[in-house]
Design a protein around this motif. Structure first.
Motif, PDB file in Angstrom:
ATOM      1  N   LEU A 128      -5.356  12.723  -0.305  1.00 34.03           N
ATOM      2  CA  LEU A 128      -5.438  11.140   0.086  1.00 34.03           C
ATOM      3  C   LEU A 128      -6.476  11.315   1.394  1.00 34.03           C
ATOM      4  CD1 LEU A 128      -4.724   8.263   0.091  1.00 34.03           C
ATOM      5  CD2 LEU A 128      -2.607   9.076   1.579  1.00 34.03           C
ATOM      6  N   GLU A 129      -7.604  10.583   1.284  1.00 35.38           N
ATOM      7  CA  GLU A 129      -8.435  10.456   2.265  1.00 35.38           C
ATOM      8  C   GLU A 129      -8.421   8.777   2.990  1.00 35.38           C
ATOM      9  OE1 GLU A 129     -12.948  11.492   3.847  1.00 35.38           O
ATOM     10  OE2 GLU A 129     -12.484  11.358   1.826  1.00 35.38           O
ATOM     11  N   GLN A 137       9.166  10.136   4.052  1.00 38.21           N
ATOM     12  CA  GLN A 137       9.018  11.328   3.418  1.00 38.21           C
ATOM     13  C   GLN A 137       8.172  11.418   1.965  1.00 38.21           C
ATOM     14  OE1 GLN A 137      12.587  13.917   3.772  1.00 38.21           O
ATOM     15  NE2 GLN A 137      13.193  12.739   5.682  1.00 38.21           N
ATOM     16  N   SER A 138       7.571  10.454   1.693  1.00 34.69           N
ATOM     17  CA  SER A 138       6.812  10.236   0.578  1.00 34.69           C
ATOM     18  C   SER A 138       6.119  11.720   0.256  1.00 34.69           C
ATOM     19  CB  SER A 138       5.781   9.159   0.521  1.00 34.69           C
ATOM     20  OG  SER A 138       6.825   7.880   0.922  1.00 34.69           O
ATOM     21  N   LEU A 186       0.857  -1.214  -0.076  1.00 32.20           N
ATOM     22  CA  LEU A 186       0.201  -0.012  -0.056  1.00 32.20           C
ATOM     23  C   LEU A 186       0.988   1.258  -0.083  1.00 32.20           C
ATOM     24  CD1 LEU A 186      -3.025   1.063   0.038  1.00 32.20           C
ATOM     25  CD2 LEU A 186      -3.115   0.560   2.373  1.00 32.20           C
ATOM     26  N   PRO A 187       1.658   1.435   1.082  1.00 34.73           N
ATOM     27  CA  PRO A 187       2.352   2.767   0.845  1.00 34.73           C
ATOM     28  C   PRO A 187       3.336   2.952  -0.409  1.00 34.73           C
ATOM     29  CG  PRO A 187       2.861   1.270   2.925  1.00 34.73           C
ATOM     30  CD  PRO A 187       2.426   0.510   2.027  1.00 34.73           C
ATOM     31  N   LEU A 226      -0.475   4.134   7.506  1.00 29.15           N
ATOM     32  CA  LEU A 226      -0.393   4.610   6.320  1.00 29.15           C
ATOM     33  C   LEU A 226       0.532   5.949   6.559  1.00 29.15           C
ATOM     34  CD1 LEU A 226      -3.246   4.033   3.821  1.00 29.15           C
ATOM     35  CD2 LEU A 226      -0.673   3.690   3.508  1.00 29.15           C
ATOM     36  N   GLU A 227       0.123   6.700   7.701  1.00 24.10           N
ATOM     37  CA  GLU A 227       0.726   8.030   7.851  1.00 24.10           C
ATOM     38  C   GLU A 227       2.250   7.846   8.331  1.00 24.10           C
ATOM     39  OE1 GLU A 227      -2.236   9.833  10.756  1.00 24.10           O
ATOM     40  OE2 GLU A 227      -3.217  10.738   9.251  1.00 24.10           O
ATOM     41  N   THR A 228       2.264   6.612   9.196  1.00 31.38           N
ATOM     42  CA  THR A 228       3.777   6.596   9.677  1.00 31.38           C
ATOM     43  C   THR A 228       4.567   6.261   8.501  1.00 31.38           C
ATOM     44  OG1 THR A 228       2.951   5.828  12.000  1.00 31.38           O
ATOM     45  CG2 THR A 228       5.071   4.932  11.049  1.00 31.38           C
TER      46      THR A 228
END
Length: 308
Positions: free
Chosen positions: A115-116, A108-109, A72-73, A100-102
């Protein structure tokens, strides 16, 4: 509308199959597609397919096991580099937001689009004028969800020959009739929508289940589905192992489809012990002994979803 497979394997990738990722192609309906699960290597599979990440509109995660979300990331990051600028919504169980946030923050993407991330615990998670999506809890080692995608009924077709005979030319009044409203011609004649409109087109129902062993939740989500996608990790001789690891056999998937009154069944999420497609044939035969309208999912293969 069709299902397209990027990965059909359980647990780990093999030389023959990648881990789970399924695409619901809605090019005619929405000019986009939705993805269900995103195992490691999914973006590489996309490159081998006719899919374009810029068309990805929604992404649904069934559960937090790695073979369903480790890709996913990378896929979210790559989408921007491949021309994706439209918003993307990710749905998943609690924990998907932190994951995902981590990942995206520490790497540093750069995400050049909106993106929700929406966490849910089941129920109605999305609805608009064309579709609604319901999620339901299944029975697995961790919380695992299935998704029921319901296409709403669409208006029937206008009898344009009859309308032309009544002197009504194509225009705004056609649109009103299409929506079910009666209209009046310039001569004062009332045209009733019911007289010139065929029966509504019945919407299709697609059920996509995450990892599960037989349970009421799977049956509920599968009721009257036009297409049911069910995991079939093991053959029937490994029923005890399937139960121990919270998975299903091909025969159990067929029993679910039959009891639910589904029209078609697709099997996926195969154990890596079945290394070749030929070795999956016994699973197909077991399922067809109970539910004849069964097929095996194949990577880079599309399965149309027909109207009743």
């Amino acid at each position: 509308m069709e299902l397209y497979f990027l990965g059909t394997n359980a647990g780990i990738p093999t030389l023959q199959r990648n881990v789970t990722s399924i695409v619901l192609r809605l090019l005619e309906e929405r000019r986009s597609y939705w993805m269900f699960d995103c195992g490691e290597g999914t973006q590489q599979q996309v490159l081998k397919s006719p899919l374009r990440l810029g068309k990805l509109e929604k992404l649904f995660i069934t559960h937090m096991h790695g073979d369903h979300l480790f890709g996913l990331p990378g896929l979210i990051s790559s989408r921007g580099y491949q021309g994706g600028t439209s918003p993307l919504t990710v749905y998943g169980p609690p924990g998907i937001k932190a994951y995902l946030e981590t990942s995206l923050s520490l790497s540093q993407s750069r995400i050049p689009y909106k993106l929700e991330i929406i966490e849910h615990t089941g129920g109605l998670i999305f609805e608009d004028e064309g579709f609604k999506v319901e999620a339901g809890l299944l029975e697995h080692r961790i919380d695992s969800y299935g998704y029921r995608i319901v296409e709403k009924d669409s208006p029937g077709s206008l009898n344009t020959e009859l309308l032309k005979a009544k002197g009504l030319k194509p225009g705004p009044l056609y649109g009103k009739l299409k929506k079910g409203f009666d209209v009046m011609t310039e001569e004062g004649e009332t045209i009733h929508a019911t007289d010139v409109l065929s029966k509504p087109k019945r919407g299709r129902v697609i059920t996509i289940l995450g990892d599960t062993r037989p349970c009421p939740g799977a049956l509920h989500l599968s009721l009257d589905a036009d297409l049911l996608l069910h995991e079939a990790t093991f053959s029937q001789d490994l029923t005890d192992m399937a139960y121990q690891y919270y998975h299903s056999t091909a025969l159990q998937a067929a029993e679910c489809a039959k009891e639910a009154g589904a029209r078609r069944l697709l099997l996926t999420h195969f154990s890596s012990r079945y290394s070749s497609f030929d070795e999956l044939v016994p699973l197909l035969e077991e399922a067809r002994s109970v539910f004849p309208e069964t097929q095996l999912a194949e990577e880079f293969t599309a399965f149309p979803i027909y109207r009743r």
